[in-house]
Design a protein around this motif. Structure first.
Motif, mmCIF file in Angstrom:
data_model
loop_
_atom_site.group_PDB
_atom_site.id
_atom_site.type_symbol
_atom_site.label_atom_id
_atom_site.label_comp_id
_atom_site.label_asym_id
_atom_site.label_seq_id
_atom_site.Cartn_x
_atom_site.Cartn_y
_atom_site.Cartn_z
ATOM 1 N N ALA A 99 29.068 26.126 39.205
ATOM 2 C CA ALA A 99 29.766 26.792 40.301
ATOM 3 C C ALA A 99 29.710 28.308 40.160
ATOM 4 C CB ALA A 99 31.216 26.326 40.356
ATOM 5 N N MET A 100 29.684 28.809 38.938
ATOM 6 C CA MET A 100 29.654 30.260 38.720
ATOM 7 C C MET A 100 28.360 30.897 39.222
ATOM 8 S SD MET A 100 32.533 31.238 37.391
ATOM 9 C CE MET A 100 32.209 32.801 36.575
ATOM 10 N N LEU A 101 27.349 30.087 39.464
ATOM 11 C CA LEU A 101 26.076 30.607 39.968
ATOM 12 C C LEU A 101 25.988 30.582 41.489
ATOM 13 C CD1 LEU A 101 23.660 28.888 37.402
ATOM 14 C CD2 LEU A 101 24.604 31.207 37.320
ATOM 15 N N GLN A 102 27.011 30.058 42.159
ATOM 16 C CA GLN A 102 26.982 29.956 43.614
ATOM 17 C C GLN A 102 27.213 31.314 44.268
ATOM 18 O OE1 GLN A 102 26.034 27.013 45.008
ATOM 19 N NE2 GLN A 102 25.802 26.420 42.850
ATOM 20 N N ASP A 103 26.784 31.429 45.523
ATOM 21 C CA ASP A 103 26.845 32.710 46.236
ATOM 22 C C ASP A 103 28.267 33.215 46.410
ATOM 23 O OD1 ASP A 103 24.120 32.662 46.415
ATOM 24 O OD2 ASP A 103 24.064 31.827 48.462
ATOM 25 N N TYR A 104 29.220 32.311 46.702
ATOM 26 C CA TYR A 104 30.589 32.768 46.948
ATOM 27 C C TYR A 104 31.224 33.357 45.695
ATOM 28 C CZ TYR A 104 32.029 28.289 44.868
ATOM 29 O OH TYR A 104 32.211 27.220 44.017
ATOM 30 N N VAL A 105 30.812 32.857 44.506
ATOM 31 C CA VAL A 105 31.312 33.427 43.258
ATOM 32 C C VAL A 105 30.660 34.775 42.995
ATOM 33 C CG1 VAL A 105 31.506 33.097 40.768
ATOM 34 C CG2 VAL A 105 31.795 31.162 42.310
ATOM 35 N N LEU A 106 29.369 34.876 43.254
ATOM 36 C CA LEU A 106 28.674 36.149 43.078
ATOM 37 C C LEU A 106 29.241 37.216 43.998
ATOM 38 C CD1 LEU A 106 24.973 34.867 42.791
ATOM 39 C CD2 LEU A 106 26.541 35.518 40.950
ATOM 40 N N LEU A 107 29.580 36.823 45.218
ATOM 41 C CA LEU A 107 30.174 37.769 46.158
ATOM 42 C C LEU A 107 31.533 38.250 45.662
ATOM 43 C CD1 LEU A 107 30.009 39.220 48.868
ATOM 44 C CD2 LEU A 107 31.017 37.190 49.949
ATOM 45 N N ALA A 108 32.335 37.328 45.131
ATOM 46 C CA ALA A 108 33.643 37.702 44.598
ATOM 47 C C ALA A 108 33.496 38.614 43.383
ATOM 48 C CB ALA A 108 34.427 36.450 44.223
ATOM 49 N N ARG A 109 32.446 38.397 42.571
ATOM 50 C CA ARG A 109 32.212 39.257 41.412
ATOM 51 C C ARG A 109 31.858 40.669 41.868
ATOM 52 N NH1 ARG A 109 28.754 36.368 38.789
ATOM 53 N NH2 ARG A 109 30.112 35.619 37.101
ATOM 54 N N ILE A 110 31.063 40.777 42.916
ATOM 55 C CA ILE A 110 30.696 42.090 43.457
ATOM 56 C C ILE A 110 31.930 42.840 43.960
ATOM 57 C CG2 ILE A 110 29.433 43.252 45.318
ATOM 58 C CD1 ILE A 110 27.303 41.079 45.047
ATOM 59 N N ARG A 111 32.876 42.076 44.496
ATOM 60 C CA ARG A 111 34.103 42.693 44.993
ATOM 61 C C ARG A 111 35.040 43.130 43.872
ATOM 62 N NH1 ARG A 111 35.449 38.304 49.816
ATOM 63 N NH2 ARG A 111 33.826 39.010 51.283
ATOM 64 N N GLY A 112 34.657 42.852 42.640
ATOM 65 C CA GLY A 112 35.430 43.344 41.509
ATOM 66 C C GLY A 112 36.459 42.388 40.956
ATOM 67 N N ARG A 113 36.369 41.101 41.277
ATOM 68 C CA ARG A 113 37.351 40.158 40.753
ATOM 69 C C ARG A 113 37.105 39.930 39.266
ATOM 70 N NH1 ARG A 113 39.679 34.942 43.994
ATOM 71 N NH2 ARG A 113 41.593 34.789 42.756
ATOM 72 N N SER A 114 38.180 39.744 38.512
ATOM 73 C CA SER A 114 38.082 39.567 37.063
ATOM 74 C C SER A 114 37.400 38.241 36.729
ATOM 75 C CB SER A 114 39.475 39.594 36.442
ATOM 76 O OG SER A 114 40.220 38.462 36.871
ATOM 77 N N PRO A 115 36.824 38.132 35.514
ATOM 78 C CA PRO A 115 36.184 36.862 35.119
ATOM 79 C C PRO A 115 37.132 35.672 35.198
ATOM 80 C CG PRO A 115 35.540 38.619 33.628
ATOM 81 C CD PRO A 115 36.607 39.193 34.513
ATOM 82 N N LEU A 116 38.383 35.847 34.724
ATOM 83 C CA LEU A 116 39.342 34.752 34.795
ATOM 84 C C LEU A 116 39.669 34.400 36.241
ATOM 85 C CD1 LEU A 116 41.161 32.818 33.243
ATOM 86 C CD2 LEU A 116 42.956 34.558 33.283
#
Length: 335
Positions: A228-245
């Motif tokens: 799931a961590m490789l999915q687009d919605y997670v990548l988008l959230a990472r770009i927005r600056g969300r923490s790893p947890l």
């Protein structure tokens, strides 16, 4: 969708239980040994033996015995235990709450531990910590529950005697119960000393049953989380600056929980079956311990009732898992 699923599962449950009833009835009848022989007093006459066989319906043909048994079950009568000399239904109901509390506690422990390990392993992906977690998890998974039980008996009951070795509650403890759900009732009624004692007696069986299940949950959930961590919605959230947890718990966990939930339901049914040996080791008064006594005494009515009860529990757990999966995943409601 949910109503149709329940009706479909209910129909399958009836058919499954009927099949279980046929199989267990035939297997017990062809097994060697005579259960009536265990009840016969020394010097009993042939007439006494025949009278006892007639009382349990063992003098009739197999078809007649099966028909009478099913008819009695339909009326709520599961027969009389040969070894206990009490109704099978009452014997099962008196022991079932102990096993249910034990299994639910073990499941809760396994979900919390396994889920925590999976989240931690995901956060440590591609680091040394992940390899350590995978190695320890594999070791825990390789050891069966009864071996864990024996290890805890030696470690926490003999070497460091900090937990009670057997039973469900201290018999000298003043406790007033109106039900057989000791832990639940003591918590609801505020009997905290009793609740602590019940939990202390449950601790080692819960650890023994929960650790292998926690390892299974951790392995499956961690694999789903990594995907799931490789999915687009997670990548988008990472770009927005969300923490790893936040990414793991807020984004990936919801979609990754499905496979782990399905497997947990299946493993929970094995958990119920695993109580047979673990309850025996800790002299825990549940249906698992009762099952061993029934087999040793070749108590046909009690064995038949136990097998049907185990089958019913397995079916109910699977139905509950299916309903929960539908509730968590709206797309399944239109399947």
């Amino acid at each position: 969708m949910i109503a149709r699923l329940v009706l479909h599962r209910a129909g399958l449950a009836v058919a499954t239980l009927f099949g279980v009833a046929v199989v267990v009835f035939l297997l017990l009848r062809v097994a060697p040994g005579d259960p009536i022989a265990m009840m016969i007093a020394p010097g009993a006459s042939p007439e006494d033996i025949q009278r006892l066989r007639a009382a349990y319906g063992l003098d009739r043909s197999l078809i007649e015995q099966f028909g009478l048994w099913l008819g009695a079950i339909a009326q709520g009568d599961f027969g009389t235990s040969i070894s206990l000399r009490v109704g099978v239904g009452g014997a099962l109901l008196s022991r079932l709450p102990a096993t249910l509390e034990l299994c639910v506690a073990a499941l809760a422990f396994a979900v919390l531990l396994g889920g925590g390990v999976a989240v931690l392993g995901t956060l440590l992906a591609r680091k040394t910590g992940e390899a350590v977690i995978d190695a320890v998890n594999g070791l825990v998974l390789a050891v069966p529950d009864f071996i864990w039980a024996l290890a805890f008996v030696i470690l926490l009951g003999v070497v460091y005697p900090i937990l009670p070795l057997s039973g469900r509650i201290d018999p000298t403890l003043p406790a007033d119960f109106s039900t057989r759900f000791y832990l639940l009732e003591s918590l609801v009624t505020g009997q905290w000393r009793v609740a602590r004692d019940v939990l202390a007696h449950m601790a080692m069986p819960v650890l023994a049953l929960g650790l292998p299940l926690a390892a299974v949950i951790a392995r499956v959930l961690k694999a789903s989380l990594n995907e799931a961590m490789l999915q687009d919605y997670v990548l988008l959230a990472r770009i927005r600056g969300r923490s790893p947890l936040g990414l793991v718990l807020g984004e990936a966990l919801r979609n990754a929980a499905g496979p782990a939930l399905a497997l947990t339901g299946v493993q929970f049914t094995f958990l119920i079956g695993g109580t047979v040996i673990v309850e025996r080791i800790f002299s825990y008064p549940g249906i698992g311990n009762l099952a061993i006594d029934a087999v040793i005494n070749r108590d046909l009515p009690l064995i038949q009732g136990l097998v049907l009860l185990f089958g019913l529990l397995f079916i109910l757990v699977n139905i509950a898992v299916d309903l929960l999966a539908v509730a968590l995943n709206p797309r399944l409601r239109h399947g």
